[in-house]
Design a protein around this motif. Sequence first.
Motif, PDB file in Angstrom:
ATOM      1  N   ALA A  76       8.441  24.092 -14.776  1.00  0.00           N
ATOM      2  CA  ALA A  76       8.133  23.585 -13.434  1.00  0.00           C
ATOM      3  C   ALA A  76       7.133  22.436 -13.464  1.00  0.00           C
ATOM      4  CB  ALA A  76       7.595  24.725 -12.568  1.00  0.00           C
ATOM      5  N   GLY A  77       6.361  22.326 -14.530  1.00  0.00           N
ATOM      6  CA  GLY A  77       5.429  21.208 -14.666  1.00  0.00           C
ATOM      7  C   GLY A  77       4.218  21.282 -13.747  1.00  0.00           C
ATOM      8  N   LEU A  78       3.813  22.492 -13.335  1.00  0.00           N
ATOM      9  CA  LEU A  78       2.632  22.629 -12.486  1.00  0.00           C
ATOM     10  C   LEU A  78       1.380  22.284 -13.285  1.00  0.00           C
ATOM     11  CD1 LEU A  78       3.456  25.893 -10.491  1.00  0.00           C
ATOM     12  CD2 LEU A  78       3.661  23.515  -9.743  1.00  0.00           C
ATOM     13  N   PRO A  79       0.386  21.681 -12.626  1.00  0.00           N
ATOM     14  CA  PRO A  79      -0.817  21.252 -13.377  1.00  0.00           C
ATOM     15  C   PRO A  79      -1.765  22.399 -13.638  1.00  0.00           C
ATOM     16  CG  PRO A  79      -1.051  20.702 -11.060  1.00  0.00           C
ATOM     17  CD  PRO A  79       0.337  21.284 -11.204  1.00  0.00           C
ATOM     18  N   SER A  80      -2.576  22.233 -14.683  1.00  0.00           N
ATOM     19  CA  SER A  80      -3.644  23.188 -14.956  1.00  0.00           C
ATOM     20  C   SER A  80      -4.875  22.796 -14.140  1.00  0.00           C
ATOM     21  CB  SER A  80      -3.965  23.204 -16.451  1.00  0.00           C
ATOM     22  OG  SER A  80      -4.987  24.147 -16.734  1.00  0.00           O
ATOM     23  N   GLN A  81      -5.965  23.526 -14.288  1.00  0.00           N
ATOM     24  CA  GLN A  81      -7.202  23.183 -13.617  1.00  0.00           C
ATOM     25  C   GLN A  81      -8.110  22.450 -14.593  1.00  0.00           C
ATOM     26  OE1 GLN A  81      -7.799  27.267 -11.288  1.00  0.00           O
ATOM     27  NE2 GLN A  81      -9.220  25.729 -10.597  1.00  0.00           N
ATOM     28  N   GLY A  82      -8.428  21.200 -14.280  1.00  0.00           N
ATOM     29  CA  GLY A  82      -9.286  20.421 -15.158  1.00  0.00           C
ATOM     30  C   GLY A  82      -8.647  20.192 -16.514  1.00  0.00           C
ATOM     31  N   THR A  83      -9.455  20.308 -17.560  1.00  0.00           N
ATOM     32  CA  THR A  83      -8.982  20.061 -18.920  1.00  0.00           C
ATOM     33  C   THR A  83      -8.592  21.344 -19.646  1.00  0.00           C
ATOM     34  OG1 THR A  83     -11.272  20.180 -19.710  1.00  0.00           O
ATOM     35  CG2 THR A  83     -10.410  17.991 -19.126  1.00  0.00           C
ATOM     36  N   ALA A  84      -8.652  22.461 -18.960  1.00  0.00           N
ATOM     37  CA  ALA A  84      -8.345  23.748 -19.609  1.00  0.00           C
ATOM     38  C   ALA A  84      -6.853  23.837 -19.920  1.00  0.00           C
ATOM     39  CB  ALA A  84      -8.754  24.895 -18.708  1.00  0.00           C
ATOM     40  N   PRO A  85      -6.472  24.360 -21.077  1.00  0.00           N
ATOM     41  CA  PRO A  85      -5.052  24.584 -21.383  1.00  0.00           C
ATOM     42  C   PRO A  85      -4.415  25.492 -20.344  1.00  0.00           C
ATOM     43  CG  PRO A  85      -6.394  24.842 -23.350  1.00  0.00           C
ATOM     44  CD  PRO A  85      -7.348  24.746 -22.203  1.00  0.00           C
ATOM     45  N   TYR A  86      -3.139  25.252 -20.044  1.00  0.00           N
ATOM     46  CA  TYR A  86      -2.454  26.028 -19.001  1.00  0.00           C
ATOM     47  C   TYR A  86      -2.454  27.517 -19.331  1.00  0.00           C
ATOM     48  CZ  TYR A  86       0.743  26.640 -15.083  1.00  0.00           C
ATOM     49  OH  TYR A  86       1.293  27.001 -13.875  1.00  0.00           O
ATOM     50  N   ALA A  87      -2.281  27.837 -20.608  1.00  0.00           N
ATOM     51  CA  ALA A  87      -2.222  29.245 -21.014  1.00  0.00           C
ATOM     52  C   ALA A  87      -3.536  29.961 -20.699  1.00  0.00           C
ATOM     53  CB  ALA A  87      -1.906  29.353 -22.501  1.00  0.00           C
ATOM     54  N   ILE A  88      -4.664  29.295 -20.931  1.00  0.00           N
ATOM     55  CA  ILE A  88      -5.960  29.907 -20.631  1.00  0.00           C
ATOM     56  C   ILE A  88      -6.142  30.057 -19.127  1.00  0.00           C
ATOM     57  CG2 ILE A  88      -8.459  29.507 -20.728  1.00  0.00           C
ATOM     58  CD1 ILE A  88      -8.172  28.492 -23.509  1.00  0.00           C
ATOM     59  N   MET A  89      -5.677  29.049 -18.353  1.00  0.00           N
ATOM     60  CA  MET A  89      -5.779  29.146 -16.897  1.00  0.00           C
ATOM     61  C   MET A  89      -4.988  30.355 -16.380  1.00  0.00           C
ATOM     62  SD  MET A  89      -4.398  26.669 -13.863  1.00  0.00           S
ATOM     63  CE  MET A  89      -2.800  27.485 -13.968  1.00  0.00           C
ATOM     64  N   VAL A  90      -3.793  30.563 -16.939  1.00  0.00           N
ATOM     65  CA  VAL A  90      -2.975  31.703 -16.517  1.00  0.00           C
ATOM     66  C   VAL A  90      -3.642  33.011 -16.913  1.00  0.00           C
ATOM     67  CG1 VAL A  90      -0.802  32.907 -16.938  1.00  0.00           C
ATOM     68  CG2 VAL A  90      -0.795  30.452 -16.502  1.00  0.00           C
ATOM     69  N   PHE A  91      -4.145  33.091 -18.123  1.00  0.00           N
ATOM     70  CA  PHE A  91      -4.707  34.361 -18.586  1.00  0.00           C
ATOM     71  C   PHE A  91      -6.015  34.692 -17.867  1.00  0.00           C
ATOM     72  CE2 PHE A  91      -6.219  37.629 -21.487  1.00  0.00           C
ATOM     73  CZ  PHE A  91      -5.034  38.315 -21.720  1.00  0.00           C
ATOM     74  N   ALA A  92      -6.763  33.660 -17.456  1.00  0.00           N
ATOM     75  CA  ALA A  92      -7.985  33.899 -16.687  1.00  0.00           C
ATOM     76  C   ALA A  92      -7.670  34.565 -15.353  1.00  0.00           C
ATOM     77  CB  ALA A  92      -8.727  32.589 -16.442  1.00  0.00           C
ATOM     78  N   ALA A  93      -6.450  34.384 -14.846  1.00  0.00           N
ATOM     79  CA  ALA A  93      -6.025  35.051 -13.610  1.00  0.00           C
ATOM     80  C   ALA A  93      -5.349  36.387 -13.888  1.00  0.00           C
ATOM     81  CB  ALA A  93      -5.072  34.141 -12.843  1.00  0.00           C
ATOM     82  N   LEU A  94      -4.684  36.490 -15.032  1.00  0.00           N
ATOM     83  CA  LEU A  94      -4.023  37.753 -15.368  1.00  0.00           C
ATOM     84  C   LEU A  94      -5.033  38.875 -15.580  1.00  0.00           C
ATOM     85  CD1 LEU A  94      -1.047  36.898 -17.769  1.00  0.00           C
ATOM     86  CD2 LEU A  94      -0.951  38.230 -15.650  1.00  0.00           C
ATOM     87  N   LEU A  95      -6.212  38.538 -16.087  1.00  0.00           N
ATOM     88  CA  LEU A  95      -7.234  39.562 -16.331  1.00  0.00           C
ATOM     89  C   LEU A  95      -7.565  40.334 -15.055  1.00  0.00           C
ATOM     90  CD1 LEU A  95      -9.683  37.735 -18.766  1.00  0.00           C
ATOM     91  CD2 LEU A  95      -8.368  39.791 -19.256  1.00  0.00           C
ATOM     92  N   PRO A  96      -7.982  39.655 -13.948  1.00  0.00           N
ATOM     93  CA  PRO A  96      -8.279  40.422 -12.728  1.00  0.00           C
ATOM     94  C   PRO A  96      -7.031  41.007 -12.074  1.00  0.00           C
ATOM     95  CG  PRO A  96      -8.471  38.077 -12.298  1.00  0.00           C
ATOM     96  CD  PRO A  96      -8.305  38.236 -13.777  1.00  0.00           C
TER      97      PRO A  96
END
Length: 286
Positions: A76-96
């Motif tokens: 889908a090509g959705l952007p990440s937040q800032g310079t963080a890798p997309y995978a880390i952005m996703v996992f930071a949300a999966l935790l909670p």
Amino acid sequence: MVTGPEPEAEFDLWLEAGRTEKHYWLDLWRYRELFIILAWRDVTVRYKQTVAGAAWALLQPFFSMVIMTIIFGKVAGLPSQGTAPYAIMVFAALLPWQFFSNALSSSSQSLVGNAGLISKVYFPRLIIPASSVVVACVDFLISFLIMIAMMIWYQFVPSWRIVCLPAFVLLAFLAALGPGLIVTALNVKFRDFRIVIPFIVQFGLYVSPVAYSSAVIREKFGDVAFLLYSLNPMVGVIDGFRWAILGGESSVYLPGFLLSLGVALVALVGGIWYFRKTERTFADVI
């Protein structure tokens, strides 16, 4: 055989009219040994007789992260937040989110699963759903090991904001406990909720900003629509986790966060009130 910490000194049990109402919160503290024993039992039973054992707490969020990163980040090509890798952005949300969904699922079945105990002896029933949330806490801590491994893999160094993460973990706990108490009490009388809960968890995954940034919603639909979106308390929790873990250009839309925080607190107070109101009927209904 269930093992756990040794009980401390016994206390006197007073039977008098209205004592349960007057000393309910004190009784919660006095029955803390029971809370610890039930929590320990739930943790040990969680992965008993499973092939992968506690590794399931790692495999489930890891493969969810991989699939979401491929579909939403690559396809889908959705952007990440800032310079963080997309995978880390996703996992930071999966935790909670995993914490919330596990806590809601385990607490909703806790009273029914302890029907024999409830119908035989008195103790504050709030101990049972509260102790079941401890299992979600253990899964959360195990899953956080993946986050550490990903930071090392991507050579991603968190900023000072990471020290604020425990505050957002507490917020996730409160956001899960309120709805969990309501659903737990309802499930005693209406067993339909054992079917409804998995649907709510699945639906909530898509309406919460787990696989994408909440900034995408705000940019596309505007501030008013985002405030309505923030009525989902997990929006504020997830944004808080990303703010603390990703650092850098990651930001929190303060009005939306405060609205999510307010909804979580209202749900917590409402959950405790409804649980306490229906608690005296549990032994008869269950």
